[in-house]
Motif scaffolding. Structure first.
Motif, PDB file in Angstrom:
ATOM      1  N   PRO A  96       1.172  -1.016  -0.160  1.00 55.36           N
ATOM      2  CA  PRO A  96      -0.133   0.015  -0.196  1.00 55.36           C
ATOM      3  C   PRO A  96       0.586   1.527   0.097  1.00 55.36           C
ATOM      4  O   PRO A  96       0.129   2.693  -0.373  1.00 55.36           O
ATOM      5  CB  PRO A  96      -1.037  -0.250   1.349  1.00 55.36           C
ATOM      6  CG  PRO A  96       0.311  -0.794   2.122  1.00 55.36           C
ATOM      7  CD  PRO A  96       1.029  -1.710   1.267  1.00 55.36           C
ATOM      8  N   ILE A  97       2.173   0.894   0.365  1.00 55.49           N
ATOM      9  CA  ILE A  97       2.887   2.121   0.490  1.00 55.49           C
ATOM     10  C   ILE A  97       4.343   2.373  -0.856  1.00 55.49           C
ATOM     11  O   ILE A  97       5.007   0.629  -0.904  1.00 55.49           O
ATOM     12  CB  ILE A  97       3.885   2.619   1.883  1.00 55.49           C
ATOM     13  CG1 ILE A  97       4.422   1.591   2.211  1.00 55.49           C
ATOM     14  CG2 ILE A  97       2.240   2.849   2.164  1.00 55.49           C
ATOM     15  CD1 ILE A  97       4.823   1.951   3.287  1.00 55.49           C
ATOM     16  N   PRO A  98       4.798   3.174  -1.058  1.00 64.02           N
ATOM     17  CA  PRO A  98       6.047   2.717  -1.814  1.00 64.02           C
ATOM     18  C   PRO A  98       7.393   2.923  -0.543  1.00 64.02           C
ATOM     19  O   PRO A  98       7.581   3.416  -0.309  1.00 64.02           O
ATOM     20  CB  PRO A  98       6.421   4.364  -2.416  1.00 64.02           C
ATOM     21  CG  PRO A  98       5.599   5.770  -1.582  1.00 64.02           C
ATOM     22  CD  PRO A  98       4.505   4.913  -0.597  1.00 64.02           C
ATOM     23  N   PRO A  99       7.997   1.959  -1.789  1.00 64.92           N
ATOM     24  CA  PRO A  99       9.264   1.471  -0.997  1.00 64.92           C
ATOM     25  C   PRO A  99      10.635   2.970  -1.092  1.00 64.92           C
ATOM     26  O   PRO A  99      10.503   3.646  -1.897  1.00 64.92           O
ATOM     27  CB  PRO A  99      10.291   0.341  -1.771  1.00 64.92           C
ATOM     28  CG  PRO A  99       9.249   0.795  -3.342  1.00 64.92           C
ATOM     29  CD  PRO A  99       7.902   1.664  -3.138  1.00 64.92           C
ATOM     30  N   ALA A 100      10.604   3.091   0.070  1.00 68.27           N
ATOM     31  CA  ALA A 100      11.916   4.013   0.268  1.00 68.27           C
ATOM     32  C   ALA A 100      12.884   4.040  -0.950  1.00 68.27           C
ATOM     33  O   ALA A 100      13.677   4.969  -1.042  1.00 68.27           O
ATOM     34  CB  ALA A 100      12.414   4.411   1.515  1.00 68.27           C
ATOM     35  N   ARG A 101      13.593   2.785  -1.098  1.00 67.25           N
ATOM     36  CA  ARG A 101      15.255   3.031  -1.812  1.00 67.25           C
ATOM     37  C   ARG A 101      14.350   1.646  -2.051  1.00 67.25           C
ATOM     38  O   ARG A 101      13.979   0.116  -2.422  1.00 67.25           O
ATOM     39  CB  ARG A 101      16.282   3.373  -1.059  1.00 67.25           C
ATOM     40  CG  ARG A 101      16.581   2.177  -0.042  1.00 67.25           C
ATOM     41  CD  ARG A 101      17.785   2.273   1.099  1.00 67.25           C
ATOM     42  NE  ARG A 101      17.074   4.138   1.539  1.00 67.25           N
ATOM     43  CZ  ARG A 101      16.806   4.068   2.346  1.00 67.25           C
ATOM     44  NH1 ARG A 101      16.285   2.944   3.082  1.00 67.25           N
ATOM     45  NH2 ARG A 101      16.363   5.105   2.826  1.00 67.25           N
ATOM     46  N   VAL A 102      15.148   1.423  -3.334  1.00 66.08           N
ATOM     47  CA  VAL A 102      15.023   0.050  -4.124  1.00 66.08           C
ATOM     48  C   VAL A 102      16.033  -0.916  -4.243  1.00 66.08           C
ATOM     49  O   VAL A 102      17.424   0.508  -5.240  1.00 66.08           O
ATOM     50  CB  VAL A 102      14.270   0.101  -5.684  1.00 66.08           C
ATOM     51  CG1 VAL A 102      13.207   0.317  -5.904  1.00 66.08           C
ATOM     52  CG2 VAL A 102      14.948   1.274  -6.338  1.00 66.08           C
ATOM     53  N   THR A 103      17.131  -2.205  -4.553  1.00 63.49           N
ATOM     54  CA  THR A 103      18.338  -2.507  -5.263  1.00 63.49           C
ATOM     55  C   THR A 103      17.927  -3.215  -5.801  1.00 63.49           C
ATOM     56  O   THR A 103      17.281  -4.398  -6.451  1.00 63.49           O
ATOM     57  CB  THR A 103      18.490  -3.420  -3.798  1.00 63.49           C
ATOM     58  OG1 THR A 103      18.753  -2.672  -2.699  1.00 63.49           O
ATOM     59  CG2 THR A 103      19.579  -4.069  -3.865  1.00 63.49           C
ATOM     60  N   VAL A 104      18.909  -3.272  -7.014  1.00 57.75           N
ATOM     61  CA  VAL A 104      19.144  -3.962  -8.038  1.00 57.75           C
ATOM     62  C   VAL A 104      19.988  -5.175  -8.237  1.00 57.75           C
ATOM     63  O   VAL A 104      21.587  -4.244  -7.718  1.00 57.75           O
ATOM     64  CB  VAL A 104      19.268  -2.765  -9.394  1.00 57.75           C
ATOM     65  CG1 VAL A 104      19.497  -4.305 -10.438  1.00 57.75           C
ATOM     66  CG2 VAL A 104      17.849  -2.114  -9.256  1.00 57.75           C
ATOM     67  N   ILE A 105      19.998  -6.128  -8.670  1.00 59.05           N
ATOM     68  CA  ILE A 105      21.196  -7.154  -8.072  1.00 59.05           C
ATOM     69  C   ILE A 105      21.190  -7.506  -9.394  1.00 59.05           C
ATOM     70  O   ILE A 105      19.899  -8.059  -9.860  1.00 59.05           O
ATOM     71  CB  ILE A 105      21.193  -8.874  -7.170  1.00 59.05           C
ATOM     72  CG1 ILE A 105      20.195  -7.956  -5.929  1.00 59.05           C
ATOM     73  CG2 ILE A 105      21.811  -9.562  -6.658  1.00 59.05           C
ATOM     74  CD1 ILE A 105      19.513  -8.741  -4.808  1.00 59.05           C
TER      75      ILE A 105
END
Length: 432
Positions: A408-417
């Protein structure tokens, strides 16, 4: 550097310290402590390869006769420095692997500053006793200031900023001890702020130990104030800046530390080993190696994934870099070596193998509140192999792009692996 903040209520000071992002000391003796050493760890080694024994020698300075080369503090009824050291009957309640102290006194401005850096041995219950030994790395800054305001103290191991609301004697009074833990565990000081060890530019000094007859080597003479080297930031000074253009500085330190005779591996910390293929629409290939090791005087090199030896370049702060233009043919690995024996006699070469990984770069990370859509775009430096990319915990990128509803909420940050080991993390931009 990282930023930390502590509030010292008594002095009404807010202290903000800029500290190294890595452990300032490299290793500590893990052999069983001996009674002769008060059951403390025998030595600590810094990231530049210097190892210092717990300084219990009663060797005296030939430059300032009658004074010890170690910081030995007499304590009535506990430690008589005129008698041989014996644990626990005649043993200092405080001893040091290293000390580096400085002072600034300026009558015109009213500034009186004391700076202490140390790696210290002590007892949890304050008096020498078995199974009660602790160690810690200490930074202490005490300053008498005449005027309220913000003061910045730059020193060999960082920068501390203080807000003084009540000027006067010791208006700045900060002690930061890191490492005190379970008695007998000396690992905690490795995470402190002290290190590499400061060393006199005029040292090392040699003096005879009257109890053993052996000639010992010391990084400085604590009975003198001299210029030093060794700061991990190149700030081999103490400087205070404050209201009204105040700026005072000293480059003179009293330093103590007994060089160890143990043979230890050269410190070597791998920061990054990466590769790229086919970037910029061309057939360009490269392998990039970054490490931390003792500065030039010592040496570092690596053998690339194709077996070609490559010399690395280093800075006076101990950062090294090297590049090979050979195609690694995939992730592969490199073999890295460091040798500091030309600077620290008896230092042993060190070799480590490190996997090559690609470099992942996130070009876009956005989340739309209007439709709960997360959009991530990223590329790998391996344009030839095109390894699969995945947003951790969300899903795979297709053609370098992911679009997916996240509620329901956006992620604060993302990690691409990457499937080939690379990764990148970015804050997510939030859109209406």
């Amino acid at each position: 550097m990282r930023i930390t903040a502590t509030t010292v209520a008594v002095s009404l000071i807010l202290g903000v310290g800029l500290q190294p992002v890595r452990a300032a000391l490299y290793a500590v003796d893990r052999e069983a402590p001996t009674r002769a050493n008060g059951f403390f760890a025998a030595w600590y080694q810094d990231t530049h390869g210097w190892a210092l024994d717990l300084c219990l020698s009663r060797a005296q300075s030939s430059r300032v006769p009658g004074n010890y080369m170690c910081t030995l503090l007499p304590s009535p009824g506990v430690f008589d420095d005129t008698q041989p050291i014996s644990f626990p009957s005649n043993f200092p309640d405080e001893a040091f692997w290293f000390t580096g102290d400085a002072a600034i006194t300026d009558a015109a401005s009213g500034i009186d500053l004391l700076y202490v850096s140390a790696v210290e041995a002590a007892f949890n219950g304050e008096l020498p006793a078995e199974n009660d030994q602790v160690s810690f790395a200490r930074i202490r800054i005490r300053v008498t200031v005449p005027t309220a305001g913000t003061y910045t103290v730059t020193h060999p191991y960082g920068v501390d900023v203080f807000r003084v609301d009540a000027p006067g004697t010791r208006a700045i009074n900060m002690t930061r001890d890191i490492g005190i833990g379970v008695p007998g565990d000396f690992q905690g000081a490795l995470k402190g702020d002290v290190g590499p060890f400061l060393r006199s530019v005029n040292g090392p000094y040699q003096e005879a130990n009257p109890d053993t007859g052996l000639v010992e080597n010391f990084v400085g003479d604590p009975n003198l104030t001299e210029e030093v080297t060794g700061s991990p930031f190149g700030t081999n000074f103490v400087r205070i800046e404050g209201p009204g253009g105040l700026r005072l500085e000293t480059r003179l330190f009293a330093v103590s530390g007994k060089l160890s005779s143990v043979q230890l591996p050269t410190p070597l910390q791998v920061s990054r080993t990466t590769y790229s293929r086919g970037e910029n629409g061309a057939g360009q290939t490269q392998q990039d190696v970054f490490v931390l090791a003792p500065p030039p005087g010592g040496s570092a090199s690596f053998t690339d994934a194709g077996g070609t030896p490559t010399v690395m370049q280093g800075t006076v702060l101990g950062a090294w870099y090297g590049q090979s233009g050979r195609d690694p043919g995939g992730p592969g690995s490199v073999s890295i070596s460091a040798d500091n024996s030309a600077v620290v006699p008896g230092s042993l070469p060190t070799s480590k193998t490190s996997a090559l990984v690609d470099v992942v770069t996130i070009g876009r990370a956005e989340y739309s509140l209007a439709n709960n859509m997360l959009t991530v775009e990223a590329v790998s430096s391996d344009r030839t192999g095109q390894p699969g990319l995945t947003v951790d915990g969300v899903g795979a990128l297709v053609g370098g792009r992911l679009q997916q509803v996240v509620t329901p909420i956006p992620p604060a940050r993302v990690t691409v692996i990457s499937a080939n080991g690379g990764r990148d993390t970015e804050d997510v931009r939030i859109l209406p």
